[in-house]
Design an enzyme around this catalytic site. Structure first.
Site, mmCIF file in Angstrom:
data_model
loop_
_atom_site.group_PDB
_atom_site.id
_atom_site.type_symbol
_atom_site.label_atom_id
_atom_site.label_comp_id
_atom_site.label_asym_id
_atom_site.label_seq_id
_atom_site.Cartn_x
_atom_site.Cartn_y
_atom_site.Cartn_z
ATOM 1 N N ASP A 1 25.014 15.613 -14.033
ATOM 2 C CA ASP A 1 24.151 14.851 -13.048
ATOM 3 C C ASP A 1 24.822 14.960 -11.765
ATOM 4 O OD1 ASP A 1 21.886 13.781 -11.979
ATOM 5 O OD2 ASP A 1 22.980 11.814 -12.186
ATOM 6 N N LYS A 2 24.266 14.920 -10.570
ATOM 7 C CA LYS A 2 24.932 14.794 -9.390
ATOM 8 C C LYS A 2 25.350 13.319 -8.985
ATOM 9 C CE LYS A 2 23.427 15.184 -5.351
ATOM 10 N NZ LYS A 2 23.863 13.893 -4.430
ATOM 11 N N THR A 3 24.340 12.723 -8.698
ATOM 12 C CA THR A 3 24.346 11.184 -8.206
ATOM 13 C C THR A 3 24.998 10.343 -9.097
ATOM 14 O OG1 THR A 3 22.332 11.782 -6.749
ATOM 15 C CG2 THR A 3 23.157 9.490 -6.973
ATOM 16 N N LYS B 1 14.837 17.720 -16.523
ATOM 17 C CA LYS B 1 16.321 18.127 -16.657
ATOM 18 C C LYS B 1 16.595 18.478 -18.242
ATOM 19 C CE LYS B 1 18.267 14.684 -13.127
ATOM 20 N NZ LYS B 1 19.116 13.706 -13.208
ATOM 21 N N GLY C 1 18.325 16.120 -8.054
ATOM 22 C CA GLY C 1 16.919 15.966 -7.501
ATOM 23 C C GLY C 1 16.980 16.049 -6.123
ATOM 24 N N ASP D 1 18.741 10.389 -17.271
ATOM 25 C CA ASP D 1 19.342 11.667 -17.968
ATOM 26 C C ASP D 1 18.916 11.523 -19.298
ATOM 27 O OD1 ASP D 1 20.117 12.436 -15.424
ATOM 28 O OD2 ASP D 1 21.796 11.219 -15.694
#
Length: 691
Positions: free
Chosen positions: A384-386, A562, A535, A585
């Site tokens: 996941d990015k953030t 996801k 997102g 997530d």
């Protein structure tokens, strides 16, 4: 459902330990929850018991050796030591058999009652056969006594068990150290403002507590007054003290710095972060692993082989070869001792215990052993990015001043306006000004303008921080040099107006963690593909992917989409790990072959995660893969040491080389078996986190 059931009480190492020592059953199971001392005290009691039995049996073995006819014959002492010496020998051996051999006899009863004959059954049969036959010889049956072999066998087996139990105890020290982090008392605030010292167990959510400088935080909660730097290294692995202020969360067990804090309690007891960590460590130590299941099946087969081989050996020497009963019995006993799968039974649990303790010490909490062991075969890791690859906060990337204005002046005025805003962009600007040491003036008449930005009066001037849309709407042009200075992939740009005049622009972006680059490089170097889910829009995602050199990314993915993206990667034939914060997530964590929740905080106990990485550091994913591989290597090594010797030892014990004068006595058989067990225990303790 990919998650295995965590049948904690079926964990083989603990079950073996319970089987090994029958007396402890009278004391109960000993476990008293994740933070209770019972479980550790129980194992400590067993270690002391094996040590005591070993030393007593060893002392009693010395006269047994001196009185045994076979030993005296080897030394040339053909005559009896004194009249009735065999009866004295029987009496001493009886004490050794019942006192020293009690753990094995109790284990036999336990195994047979559960219909799972194993190592304790073999040891008990061996010592019972030796004692029973030798006692019969003393009482008149013609033959040779095996008292010295009985005594040495019990002593050697007790020594091996003592060493093994110490290894199990050593692997559980991490739990004890974690449990020690919690203080016994807390300073609870009364309505009058006075404090009262109460046991931590009496704290309830909503209570307010005072934490003085240097004290440990007694419960999870939120700071309502004061500020300080807290040492959370034992909890999160973060070595640098963390600055905390009003509205920040604190974790029970952290050590307060120089400031006083008033904290409102939110979680206590089993709900607290520390209790959840300890519970997960225990759960991991108790969860069954594939390697362990393999060892258990091998042990069951080896038990049947031992009993069968012992019986065949006895019959073969007695009938076709026409040897004496005592010789046939000696060979049979030796075979059963040699084949005893004790080392095999502990080969995997010891590695599991050590691996779990090492991981816990490094902020790596394993909840599902099968998933953790599978991590060594991962083909791809999806982040996941953030909050995972990035810090989840905006940082200033560039400042573009207009005309004669300086960068610091633009930041000074912008930070003044944004000082009262909670918006992530506002916080990023304020943080940058603070890091540069800029003296920010006060703001009056602050006003947040929905969809536009914010404004306020700074030094008697109206200063505004606005979006690009506001400039377009009011036909305010941006100088080309300013536009070039702040424009870039993944950036969000705001503009500063002084009395309606454009004086500068500030570009911000989600800050990429410094550790992310190294983690991605290490994964790719190990042949694992690195991917990202986010997102965010395509432009931001492409920028982050480019900065980190990711193999693939998915942009504009909603939380409920996801899991489908993870499934899409799996459909490529890849074994996938998903790494996220464990909240939005959760579906993706459950879908992945290995779900990894990353990030320190009270939400660490995520039900859908297989592994929890306490530190918000992507490099911990690399550590997880390295420890998974190292753990599996140790398991394979231990299985080899626990079983490999049987290929040579069983034929020797059966006497296939007797024609060449090579006979393996039961005591030597015990030494060989115990040596294998000790090697397994030491090898497990040599497991280290890869550098």
């Amino acid at each position: 459902m990919k998650h295995s059931e965590h049948n904690g009480h079926e964990e083989h190492a603990d079950r073996e330990a319970h089987t090994q020592h029958g007396e402890h059953q009278a004391h109960g199971e000993g476990g008293s929850g994740c933070c209770g001392p019972g479980h550790g005290d129980h194992h400590e009691m067993m270690v002391q018991d094996f040590r005591r039995r070993f030393w007593v049996s060893l002392v009693l073995t010395l006269p047994v050796l001196a009185l045994s006819p076979m030993i005296r014959g080897w030394l040339g002492w053909e005559v009896p030591a004194f009249e009735g010496d065999l009866y004295v020998l029987l009496a001493i051996s009886t004490v050794i058999y019942f006192y020293g051999g009690w753990p094995f006899l109790a284990g036999l009863v336990s195994e047979l009652s559960e219909r799972t004959p194993g190592m304790m059954t073999l040891i008990a049969l061996a010592i019972t056969a030796a004692f029973g036959y030798s006692a019969a010889v003393v009482l008149g049956v013609e033959g040779t006594t095996f008292f010295w072999e009985l005594a040495t066998l019990i002593v050697i087996m007790l020594l091996g068990h003592w060493i093994e139990m110490r290894s199990v105890m050593g692997a559980s020290r991490a739990l004890e150290e974690l449990a020690k982090l919690m203080p016994d008392e807390a300073h609870r605030l009364k309505e009058s403002g006075e404090t009262e010292d109460v046991p931590v167990a009496e704290l309830r959510p909503g209570d307010r507590i005072l934490i003085r400088p240097g004290e440990k935080v007694p419960a999870d909660g939120t700071i309502v007054d004061g500020g300080s730097a807290l040492n959370e290294s034992m909890l999160t692995g973060e070595t640098t003290p963390v600055e905390k202020g009003v509205d920040d969360e604190v974790i029970g067990g952290a050590i307060n710095g120089d400031g006083s804090l008033t904290v409102e309690v939110e979680k206590t007891g089993e709900e607290s972060y520390l209790s959840q960590v300890i519970s997960m460590v225990e759960e991991a130590q108790q969860s069954k692993s594939r390697g362990q299941d393999l060892a258990n099946r091998a042990a069951a087969w080896l038990t049947l082989i031992a009993i069968t081989a012992g019986a065949v050996t006895f019959v073969a020497w007695l009938i076709p070869v026409d040897q004496t009963v005592e010789f046939a019995l000696e060979r049979s006993i030796t075979v059963m001792v040699i084949t005893c799968p004790h080392a095999l039974g502990l080969a995997i649990p010891l590695v599991v215990a050590v691996s779990t303790a090492i991981g816990a010490g490094r902020g790596l909490l394993v909840r599902d052993r099968n998933a953790f062991e599978s991590a060594r075969n991962l083909d791809a890791v999806v982040f996941d990015k953030t909050g995972t690859l990035t810090e989840g906060r905006f940082g200033v990337e560039a400042v573009g001043p207009v005309g004669e204005y300086a960068e610091d002046e633009v930041l000074r005025l912008a930070a003044a306006v944004e000082a009262h805003s909670e918006h992530p962009i506002a916080r990023g600007i304020a943080r940058e000004a603070e890091e540069r040491g800029i003296d920010v003036p006060a703001v009056n008449d602050f006003e947040a303008i929905k969809g536009v930005g914010a404004k306020g009066t700074v030094e008697d001037r109206e200063v505004m921080v606005v979006s690009p849309g506001y400039l377009a709407e009011n036909e305010i042009e941006v100088p080309e040099e300013v536009d070039q200075a702040v424009t870039g992939e993944g950036r969000t740009v705001v503009y500063l107006l002084d009395e309606g005049e454009l004086i500068g622009a500030i570009a911000l972006a989600d800050v990429i963690r410094e550790e992310s680059r190294q983690a991605i490089d290490d994964l790719k170097a190990g042949g694992v593909k690195a991917m990202m889910l986010t997102g965010d829009n395509e432009e931001v995602a492409a920028w982050v992917a480019g900065e980190l050199g990711l193999d693939d990314y998915f942009a504009e993915v909603l939380p409920d989409e996801k899991a489908a993206k993870v499934s899409e990667v799996q459909e490529r034939g890849l074994m996938v790990a998903m790494v996220g914060d464990g909240v939005n997530d959760a579906p993706a964590l459950a879908q992945a072959d290995v779900g990894v929740a990353i990030g320190a905080g009270t939400d660490v106990a995520i039900e859908t995660a297989d592994v929890v990485l306490v530190k918000s550091n992507p490099q911990a994913v690399v550590d997880m893969l390295g420890l998974s591989k190292a753990t599996w290597r140790k398991m394979v090594q231990n299985l080899f040491w626990a079983t490999g010797y049987n290929a040579v030892a069983i034929p020797l014990a059966a006497g296939v080389l007797a024609g060449w004068g090579i006979i393996l006595p039961p005591a030597v058989g015990a030494i060989v078996m115990s040596a294998s067990t000790v090697i397994v225990a030491i090898n497990a303790r040599l497991l280290r986190m890869p550098e």
